[in-house]
Design an enzyme around this catalytic site. Structure first.
Site, PDB file in Angstrom:
ATOM      1  N   HIS A 184      68.157  81.973 -50.836  1.00  0.00           N
ATOM      2  CA  HIS A 184      68.515  81.098 -49.715  1.00  0.00           C
ATOM      3  C   HIS A 184      68.588  79.637 -50.144  1.00  0.00           C
ATOM      4  O   HIS A 184      69.302  78.844 -49.537  1.00  0.00           O
ATOM      5  CB  HIS A 184      67.532  81.321 -48.557  1.00  0.00           C
ATOM      6  N   ARG A 235      74.900  88.760 -56.432  1.00  0.00           N
ATOM      7  CA  ARG A 235      75.925  89.530 -55.716  1.00  0.00           C
ATOM      8  C   ARG A 235      77.234  89.480 -56.475  1.00  0.00           C
ATOM      9  O   ARG A 235      77.540  88.507 -57.160  1.00  0.00           O
ATOM     10  CB  ARG A 235      76.132  88.951 -54.308  1.00  0.00           C
ATOM     11  N   HIS A 244      62.549  92.409 -45.995  1.00  0.00           N
ATOM     12  CA  HIS A 244      63.720  92.044 -45.191  1.00  0.00           C
ATOM     13  C   HIS A 244      63.296  91.658 -43.775  1.00  0.00           C
ATOM     14  O   HIS A 244      62.687  92.446 -43.060  1.00  0.00           O
ATOM     15  CB  HIS A 244      64.777  93.160 -45.115  1.00  0.00           C
ATOM     16  N   GLU A 259      61.715 100.269 -52.121  1.00  0.00           N
ATOM     17  CA  GLU A 259      61.427  99.102 -51.277  1.00  0.00           C
ATOM     18  C   GLU A 259      61.853  99.495 -49.873  1.00  0.00           C
ATOM     19  O   GLU A 259      63.037  99.775 -49.629  1.00  0.00           O
ATOM     20  CB  GLU A 259      62.173  97.853 -51.740  1.00  0.00           C
ATOM     21  N   ARG A 301      77.689  73.195 -50.847  1.00  0.00           N
ATOM     22  CA  ARG A 301      78.343  71.975 -51.348  1.00  0.00           C
ATOM     23  C   ARG A 301      78.841  72.126 -52.775  1.00  0.00           C
ATOM     24  O   ARG A 301      79.259  71.135 -53.364  1.00  0.00           O
ATOM     25  CB  ARG A 301      77.349  70.805 -51.281  1.00  0.00           C
ATOM     26  N   ARG A 330      77.947  84.626 -54.083  1.00  0.00           N
ATOM     27  CA  ARG A 330      77.910  83.664 -52.963  1.00  0.00           C
ATOM     28  C   ARG A 330      76.691  82.748 -53.026  1.00  0.00           C
ATOM     29  O   ARG A 330      76.697  81.687 -52.427  1.00  0.00           O
ATOM     30  CB  ARG A 330      77.967  84.390 -51.614  1.00  0.00           C
ATOM     31  N   GLY A 387      62.216  85.954 -48.260  1.00  0.00           N
ATOM     32  CA  GLY A 387      63.023  84.792 -48.606  1.00  0.00           C
ATOM     33  C   GLY A 387      63.279  83.867 -47.439  1.00  0.00           C
ATOM     34  O   GLY A 387      62.744  82.755 -47.357  1.00  0.00           O
ATOM     35  N   GLU A 445      67.759  91.876 -57.791  1.00  0.00           N
ATOM     36  CA  GLU A 445      68.427  92.820 -56.881  1.00  0.00           C
ATOM     37  C   GLU A 445      69.885  92.928 -57.290  1.00  0.00           C
ATOM     38  O   GLU A 445      70.554  91.904 -57.496  1.00  0.00           O
ATOM     39  CB  GLU A 445      68.351  92.314 -55.438  1.00  0.00           C
ATOM     40  N   THR A 468      71.979  91.835 -46.813  1.00  0.00           N
ATOM     41  CA  THR A 468      71.903  93.290 -46.994  1.00  0.00           C
ATOM     42  C   THR A 468      71.593  93.938 -45.641  1.00  0.00           C
ATOM     43  O   THR A 468      70.614  93.578 -45.000  1.00  0.00           O
ATOM     44  CB  THR A 468      70.799  93.629 -48.018  1.00  0.00           C
ATOM     45  N   HIS A 521      69.052  87.941 -55.854  1.00  0.00           N
ATOM     46  CA  HIS A 521      70.100  88.953 -55.723  1.00  0.00           C
ATOM     47  C   HIS A 521      71.374  88.363 -56.309  1.00  0.00           C
ATOM     48  O   HIS A 521      71.920  87.410 -55.760  1.00  0.00           O
ATOM     49  CB  HIS A 521      70.268  89.284 -54.230  1.00  0.00           C
ATOM     50  N   ASN A 535      61.858  85.378 -52.588  1.00  0.00           N
ATOM     51  CA  ASN A 535      63.306  85.492 -52.830  1.00  0.00           C
ATOM     52  C   ASN A 535      63.926  84.088 -52.740  1.00  0.00           C
ATOM     53  O   ASN A 535      63.769  83.402 -51.731  1.00  0.00           O
ATOM     54  CB  ASN A 535      63.889  86.433 -51.764  1.00  0.00           C
TER      55      ASN A 535
HETATM   56  N1  PXP Z   1      64.523  92.718 -50.006  1.00  0.00           N
HETATM   57  C1  PXP Z   1      65.848  92.963 -50.192  1.00  0.00           C
HETATM   58  C2  PXP Z   1      66.230  94.217 -50.917  1.00  0.00           C
HETATM   59  C3  PXP Z   1      66.830  92.050 -49.750  1.00  0.00           C
HETATM   60  O1  PXP Z   1      68.128  92.319 -49.967  1.00  0.00           O
HETATM   61  C4  PXP Z   1      66.401  90.860 -49.119  1.00  0.00           C
HETATM   62  C5  PXP Z   1      67.427  89.861 -48.661  1.00  0.00           C
HETATM   63  O2  PXP Z   1      68.012  89.237 -49.747  1.00  0.00           O
HETATM   64  C6  PXP Z   1      65.024  90.642 -48.963  1.00  0.00           C
HETATM   65  C7  PXP Z   1      64.114  91.595 -49.389  1.00  0.00           C
HETATM   66  C8  PXP Z   1      64.493  89.388 -48.325  1.00  0.00           C
HETATM   67  O3  PXP Z   1      64.889  89.329 -47.000  1.00  0.00           O
HETATM   68  P1  PXP Z   1      64.628  88.004 -46.146  1.00  0.00           P
HETATM   69  O4  PXP Z   1      65.442  86.926 -46.758  1.00  0.00           O
HETATM   70  O5  PXP Z   1      65.056  88.396 -44.774  1.00  0.00           O
HETATM   71  O6  PXP Z   1      63.171  87.703 -46.257  1.00  0.00           O
END
Ligand code: PXP
Length: 246
Positions: free
Chosen positions: A10, A45, A192, A151, A18, A49, A214, A70, A101, A43, A7
């Site tokens: 981040h 959003r 997650h 998931e 910035r 963001r 991520g 996502e 999330t 993702h 992911n």
């Molecule tokens: N899966 C989903 C559906 C998510 O929303 C996220 C966070 O964006 C992740 C996985 C990855 O989570 P993490 O960044 O905590 O690894």
């Protein structure tokens, strides 16, 4: 063999801090692919963001593994999804004030909206996954909708980590949920809050095909670089080492 989807949100979060061009989540995704990612997740959003619309288009053009997008059920996001060319979609709940999330979709309650959205997202051959808590009611509702994947939300398991009894309970819930989903014909992903310490037990659960990770990869890569961060994550998941350039 279980797959690692990286992911890249981040990296975009750091860039957006910035409103700059760096660090570039597309470059990160390409490096992650070379270092062993089997797919790239982002993702988009509603509040933009982190990932921007142009990032999704650039990822689609440039990555060579699978693109997992996502999205919430918001009509604007679903419409963008149908035009994104993503290989997979993961539908997630989204709340404006949340940092990330916070839980799974209420599939049972969102049934009618999901029944309308699934065929739209699948129209170009993409597969659709529903992000759910390890709760049999949600999994049964996902099966009734004939989703391709669920998931499993691993956040409670990750948060329980410091307490061995709570951790074992949460792992058991994930185990039961993965088995129930498989029985009902659903394929299973998870993600997650997974990191080098807690990922092994999730990767070893039956029927889990793909992990979406991520934050911990970016956090570790700040110290050791992306190649080491990815190879350590793959090793913790029990994946073979990548030999030579991909
Ligand atoms: N899966 C989903 C559906 C998510 O929303 C996220 C966070 O964006 C992740 C996985 C990855 O989570 P993490 O960044 O905590 O690894």
């Amino acid at each position: 063999m279980i797959r690692l989807h990286v992911n890249v949100d981040h990296v975009a979060t750091l860039r957006q801090a910035r409103r700059a061009a760096e660090p570039d989540p597309i470059e990160w995704a390409l490096r992650a692919e070379r270092a062993g990612a089997d797919g790239i997740t982002c993702h988009l959003r509603k509040d933009r963001r982190h990932i921007q619309d142009a990032d999704v288009a650039a990822l689609r053009r440039r990555i060579t593994t699978l693109l997992n997008l996502e999205l919430s059920l918001d009509p604007e996001m679903v419409d963008l999804g149908t035009r994104s060319g993503a290989d997979e979609f993961c539908l997630v709940p989204e709340h404006r004030q949340e940092v990330t999330t916070e839980g799974g979709l209420d599939v049972a309650r969102e049934g009618p909206r999901l029944a309308a959205v699934l065929p739209m997202l699948r129209s170009n051959g993409a597969r659709v996954s529903l992000f759910v808590d390890p709760d049999s009611r949600q999994i049964e509702a996902a099966a009734r909708l004939k989703a391709d994947f669920i998931e499993l939300h691993t956040g409670c398991y990750a948060n329980a980590w410091p307490d061995p009894a709570a951790r074992a309970r949460e792992l058991e819930r994930l185990h039961g949920a993965a088995s129930r989903a498989h029985e009902l014909g659903l394929r299973v992903n998870a993600g997650h809050g997974l990191n080098l310490l807690n990922v092994g037990a999730v990767a070893a659960l039956p029927h889990v095909e793909e992990l979406n990770i991520g934050h911990s990869i970016v956090a570790h890569a700040v110290f050791v670089g992306i190649d080491t961060a990815l190879s350590e994550m793959r090793a913790a998941m029990g994946c073979p080492a990548i030999r030579g350039p991909r």
